[in-house]
Design an enzyme around this catalytic site. Structure first.
Site, PDB file in Angstrom:
ATOM      1  N   HIS A 104     -16.675  38.324  43.492  1.00 30.38           N
ATOM      2  CA  HIS A 104     -15.372  37.716  43.741  1.00 30.38           C
ATOM      3  C   HIS A 104     -14.402  38.138  42.649  1.00 30.38           C
ATOM      4  O   HIS A 104     -14.765  38.225  41.473  1.00 30.38           O
ATOM      5  CB  HIS A 104     -15.512  36.183  43.734  1.00 30.38           C
ATOM      6  CG  HIS A 104     -14.235  35.444  43.482  1.00 30.38           C
ATOM      7  ND1 HIS A 104     -13.919  34.907  42.244  1.00 30.38           N
ATOM      8  CD2 HIS A 104     -13.195  35.148  44.295  1.00 30.38           C
ATOM      9  CE1 HIS A 104     -12.734  34.321  42.320  1.00 30.38           C
ATOM     10  NE2 HIS A 104     -12.272  34.453  43.539  1.00 30.38           N
ATOM     11  N   ASN A 106     -10.099  37.458  41.650  1.00 28.72           N
ATOM     12  CA  ASN A 106      -8.772  36.931  41.961  1.00 28.72           C
ATOM     13  C   ASN A 106      -7.859  37.200  40.778  1.00 28.72           C
ATOM     14  O   ASN A 106      -8.241  36.971  39.632  1.00 28.72           O
ATOM     15  CB  ASN A 106      -8.824  35.431  42.247  1.00 28.72           C
ATOM     16  CG  ASN A 106      -7.444  34.841  42.486  1.00 28.72           C
ATOM     17  OD1 ASN A 106      -6.854  34.243  41.594  1.00 28.72           O
ATOM     18  ND2 ASN A 106      -6.932  35.019  43.690  1.00 28.72           N
ATOM     19  N   VAL A 107      -6.677  37.731  41.054  1.00 28.58           N
ATOM     20  CA  VAL A 107      -5.626  37.832  40.038  1.00 28.58           C
ATOM     21  C   VAL A 107      -4.343  37.322  40.682  1.00 28.58           C
ATOM     22  O   VAL A 107      -4.051  37.641  41.837  1.00 28.58           O
ATOM     23  CB  VAL A 107      -5.446  39.278  39.517  1.00 28.58           C
ATOM     24  CG1 VAL A 107      -6.550  39.638  38.543  1.00 28.58           C
ATOM     25  CG2 VAL A 107      -5.391  40.296  40.643  1.00 28.58           C
ATOM     26  N   ARG A 108      -3.586  36.525  39.945  1.00 27.58           N
ATOM     27  CA  ARG A 108      -2.446  35.846  40.556  1.00 27.58           C
ATOM     28  C   ARG A 108      -1.348  35.588  39.525  1.00 27.58           C
ATOM     29  O   ARG A 108      -1.584  35.577  38.311  1.00 27.58           O
ATOM     30  CB  ARG A 108      -2.887  34.524  41.173  1.00 27.58           C
ATOM     31  CG  ARG A 108      -3.512  33.560  40.163  1.00 27.58           C
ATOM     32  CD  ARG A 108      -4.109  32.336  40.818  1.00 27.58           C
ATOM     33  NE  ARG A 108      -4.749  31.458  39.837  1.00 27.58           N
ATOM     34  CZ  ARG A 108      -6.015  31.577  39.446  1.00 27.58           C
ATOM     35  NH1 ARG A 108      -6.774  32.546  39.950  1.00 27.58           N
ATOM     36  NH2 ARG A 108      -6.531  30.754  38.544  1.00 27.58           N
ATOM     37  N   HIS A 143     -20.904  42.429  32.215  1.00 32.32           N
ATOM     38  CA  HIS A 143     -20.273  41.759  31.075  1.00 32.32           C
ATOM     39  C   HIS A 143     -19.704  42.748  30.063  1.00 32.32           C
ATOM     40  O   HIS A 143     -18.732  42.424  29.365  1.00 32.32           O
ATOM     41  CB  HIS A 143     -21.260  40.790  30.424  1.00 32.32           C
ATOM     42  CG  HIS A 143     -21.366  39.493  31.171  1.00 32.32           C
ATOM     43  ND1 HIS A 143     -20.496  38.440  30.961  1.00 32.32           N
ATOM     44  CD2 HIS A 143     -22.197  39.105  32.163  1.00 32.32           C
ATOM     45  CE1 HIS A 143     -20.809  37.447  31.774  1.00 32.32           C
ATOM     46  NE2 HIS A 143     -21.833  37.815  32.512  1.00 32.32           N
ATOM     47  N   GLY A 257      -1.246  27.494  53.887  1.00 31.80           N
ATOM     48  CA  GLY A 257      -1.473  28.921  54.017  1.00 31.80           C
ATOM     49  C   GLY A 257      -2.231  29.254  55.290  1.00 31.80           C
ATOM     50  O   GLY A 257      -2.632  28.381  56.062  1.00 31.80           O
ATOM     51  N   ARG A 258      -2.444  30.532  55.503  1.00 33.67           N
ATOM     52  CA  ARG A 258      -3.112  31.001  56.717  1.00 33.67           C
ATOM     53  C   ARG A 258      -4.614  30.765  56.591  1.00 33.67           C
ATOM     54  O   ARG A 258      -5.299  31.362  55.767  1.00 33.67           O
ATOM     55  CB  ARG A 258      -2.816  32.487  56.924  1.00 33.67           C
ATOM     56  CG  ARG A 258      -3.373  33.044  58.215  1.00 33.67           C
ATOM     57  CD  ARG A 258      -2.829  34.446  58.433  1.00 33.67           C
ATOM     58  NE  ARG A 258      -3.300  34.993  59.692  1.00 33.67           N
ATOM     59  CZ  ARG A 258      -4.422  35.707  59.825  1.00 33.67           C
ATOM     60  NH1 ARG A 258      -5.165  35.954  58.757  1.00 33.67           N
ATOM     61  NH2 ARG A 258      -4.776  36.177  60.996  1.00 33.67           N
TER      62      ARG A 258
END
Length: 302
Positions: A104, A106-108, A143, A257-258
């Site tokens: 997984h 995620n960048v936001r 890592h 959201g969708r």
């Protein structure tokens, strides 16, 4: 701020999709361009039934609205009911081969707008790895790449964000980690904008460097029904975390959201067995004993 961030995020989405298509060699991503009810939208890209990848989603979104969702205001109550913009890329990869780990990313970026025209912004994200059958060299590489992503930004950054990841991706009701961790960060704005943005880009870029070699090494390893059944059982833990704890899932649902794009993170096939325990001395028991434990995978020199 937003245009240059979106340019990077769309490039990252494209590069991840290209890498997965190259490694799979059969399936291609389908694209789904969607609009958000309150403004903005996104581009969902999904791969299913590949030679190597059973299901993968690589989502870009840029949405905005008049009230920041509760998932983002739990620690920032003064931001409640303020208009916002949020843009990011979210990736979940569920391989067919149990010897290839699920992963997984995620960048936001979130921007909150005040009534006086001023704004508050922050970056967040990270990546983590969820193996079904563990290999020390894969965990160390993962890592090492996480540390490499952090090193230009401070000697203590990797250790800090690794611990945050260990704490975040922990199933409290099971008393076990979801996987072997990686990086997790949020509320990142203590540096200037350029430095924070550069850090987010470093995390996104190193995700590809970390996962592609592991995928390439393990994707053709032989497996049977036993390994497949254990993979489906362990996928249940992934579902439990995403539906019970994951702030990204909650943010998406609370912001209207969708749904299809938000829940694309769930695996296609999952099993739950009542009170199941691995056989003593088995490779399945080894996962619990040696890999589903919080520990230091690499040596950090002073």
């Amino acid at each position: 701020m937003i245009p240059q961030i979106k340019e990077y995020l769309l490039s990252l989405q494209h590069r991840i999709c290209h890498m997965l298509e190259e490694e799979d060699g059969k399936a291609l991503f389908i694209e789904d361009d969607w609009k958000h009810a309150s403004g903005g939208g996104g581009l969902t890209q999904v791969m299913v039934d590949g030679r190597i990848i059973e299901k993968a989603g690589v989502n870009f979104s840029h949405v905005y609205g008049q009230a920041l969702p509760q998932a983002a205001t739990e620690k920032r109550p003064d931001f409640a009911q303020k208009s916002f913009q949020a843009t990011g890329v979210s990736v979940v990869i569920h391989p067919l081969n149990p010897y290839v780990p699920t992963t997984h990313l995620n960048v936001r970026f979130v921007l909150v707008e005040n009534s006086d025209g001023s704004c508050h912004w922050w970056f967040g994200g990270g990546f983590d790895l969820t193996p079904y059958y563990g290999f020390d060299e894969d965990c160390k590489l993962w890592h090492e790449m996480a540390k490499s992503a952090c090193d230009p930004f401070g000697a203590d950054i990797y250790a800090r964000y690794k611990k945050w990841c260990d704490d975040y991706f922990y199933l409290k009701h099971r008393k076990e980690p979801r996987g072997i961790g990686g990086l997790f960060f949020d509320d990142l704005n203590q540096w200037d904008f350029e430095t924070c943005f550069a850090f987010m880009q470093s995390v996104g870029d190193h995700f590809i460097k970390a996962y592609q070699p592991i995928l390439a090494k393990r994707k053709l390893q032989n497996f049977g029904e036993r390994e497949r059944q254990f993979q489906c059982y362990r996928r249940g833990r992934y579902v439990e975390f995403n539906l019970l704890y994951d702030r990204g899932t909650l943010f998406g649902l609370q912001s209207n959201g969708r749904t299809e794009s938000i829940l694309m993170s769930l695996p296609p096939t999952v099993n739950w067995k009542y009170d199941w325990h691995p056989e003593a001395g088995s490779e399945e028991e080894k996962l619990y004993r040696d890999f589903l434990v919080i520990k230091e995978w690499i040596t950090i020199l002073p």
